[in-house]
Design an enzyme around this catalytic site. Structure first.
Site, PDB file in Angstrom:
ATOM      1  N   HIS A  70      51.338  -5.681  33.001  1.00 46.93           N
ATOM      2  CA  HIS A  70      52.337  -5.631  34.296  1.00 46.93           C
ATOM      3  C   HIS A  70      51.526  -5.303  35.477  1.00 46.93           C
ATOM      4  O   HIS A  70      51.155  -4.509  35.806  1.00 46.93           O
ATOM      5  CB  HIS A  70      53.285  -4.437  34.227  1.00 46.93           C
ATOM      6  N   HIS A  80      52.852 -11.499  28.305  1.00 42.19           N
ATOM      7  CA  HIS A  80      52.843 -10.927  27.057  1.00 42.19           C
ATOM      8  C   HIS A  80      52.200 -11.941  25.868  1.00 42.19           C
ATOM      9  O   HIS A  80      52.280 -13.102  26.169  1.00 42.19           O
ATOM     10  CB  HIS A  80      54.327 -10.704  26.513  1.00 42.19           C
ATOM     11  N   ARG A  84      49.402 -12.384  14.760  1.00 43.37           N
ATOM     12  CA  ARG A  84      49.546 -11.496  13.657  1.00 43.37           C
ATOM     13  C   ARG A  84      49.603 -12.233  12.282  1.00 43.37           C
ATOM     14  O   ARG A  84      49.712 -13.543  12.418  1.00 43.37           O
ATOM     15  CB  ARG A  84      50.930 -10.733  13.695  1.00 43.37           C
ATOM     16  N   HIS A 150      73.092 -11.656  26.745  1.00 46.07           N
ATOM     17  CA  HIS A 150      74.083 -10.832  27.346  1.00 46.07           C
ATOM     18  C   HIS A 150      74.215 -11.170  28.876  1.00 46.07           C
ATOM     19  O   HIS A 150      75.083 -10.492  29.705  1.00 46.07           O
ATOM     20  CB  HIS A 150      74.164  -9.253  27.209  1.00 46.07           C
ATOM     21  N   GLY A 238      57.729   3.065  13.075  1.00 54.30           N
ATOM     22  CA  GLY A 238      56.260   2.574  13.583  1.00 54.30           C
ATOM     23  C   GLY A 238      55.778   3.526  14.663  1.00 54.30           C
ATOM     24  O   GLY A 238      56.274   4.490  14.848  1.00 54.30           O
TER      25      GLY A 238
END
Length: 280
Positions: A70, A80, A84, A150, A238
């Protein structure tokens, strides 16, 4: 690039197996907050993940590298990225399944079309070596994933690429997929840092910072409501600090806020929908 702040390291151990390190940066000349997570964990597959994958009790190994940055200047985009790898084994230790996943995406507060073109073109060039069909496919998956449903299907930013469940097979073996993953990771700095360099010294004031904070609020909404990694990590015990590292240091919410028509702030909203950035 920052010239002031340096990364601080937090090493951690997972009681069930494995561990990792989180490195964070804050209060810099360029980067207001950021972090890089590296993890390698193993053990018994959590019941929630068994249910999600529709598999019996199993063992697993997972490793990943994720980052969120940021910047301080509202003219520099938030970024971002995540790469993985996952393996699953039966009780005898036989590998049952494995896959790669990852991607990177850009979240600007003010639109510069050349920045979007540069970011997407760099990712496309990294993927084209492995097949011209891959960038359009994984760009579309990114456009469909990073969406605040939304908020009238408003995208979180201007996208990038997103892929998951890339399994070794007859066409692409494990080494080929690993090379693909590395190529995407290695393209990241070339995609992002030139944008930072170009925008970090643009003058800004209270208006731009306030708009940045409003848009960061939408970033928070996506991460806490829809992001699969965030919600799954919080539901499966986590490491909370590492999971919530992605959230900005400041955000703002106004009731029924709309930017002034015709303003640079309003212009951003016109770009928060899928578009062809490479050929813009």
């Amino acid at each position: 690039m920052d010239g002031k702040a340096v990364f601080k390291e937090d090493k951690w151990v997972r009681a069930e197996g494995g561990g990792g390190r989180t490195r964070v940066i804050a209060d810099g000349n360029v980067f207001e907050k950021g972090g890089v997570n590296i993890s390698m964990v193993s053990g018994k597959l959590h019941s929630a993940m068994q249910e999600m994958l529709k598999v019996p009790e199993s063992d697993f190994f997972a490793c990943g590298l994720s980052l969120v940055i940021h910047p301080l200047n509202p003219y520099v985009p938030t970024v971002h990225a995540n790469w993985r790898y996952f393996e699953m084994y039966d009780k005898a230790g036989k590998k049952l399944d494995s896959w790669f996943g990852g991607g990177s995406d850009l979240t600007p507060y003010y639109i510069f079309e050349e920045d979007g073109k540069h970011f997407h073109s760099t990712l496309k060039n990294a993927m084209d070596t492995f097949g011209a069909e891959l960038y359009p496919k994984y760009k579309q998956q990114c456009d469909e994933y990073f969406v605040n449903k939304h908020r009238d299907n408003e995208t979180r930013g201007i996208g990038g690429v997103f892929y998951d469940y890339l399994r070794p097979g007859a066409i692409k073996d494990e080494n080929s997929l690993f090379n693909f993953q590395q190529a995407n990771g290695n393209a990241f700095l070339d995609a992002y840092l030139p944008i930072v360099e170009k925008r970090k010294n643009i003058p800004y004031g209270k208006r731009e910072t306030e708009w940045q904070e409003i848009r960061r609020g939408r970033y928070v909404e996506f991460n806490l409501i829809y992001d699969r990694g965030t919600t799954f990590g919080l539901k499966t015990n986590g490491r909370t600090e590492s999971i919530l590292m992605s959230l900005p240091p400041r955000a703002r919410w106004y009731y029924d806020y709309h930017p002034e028509p015709g303003s640079k702030e309003a212009e951003l909203l016109e770009y928060l929908k899928p578009r062809d950035w490479v050929n813009i």
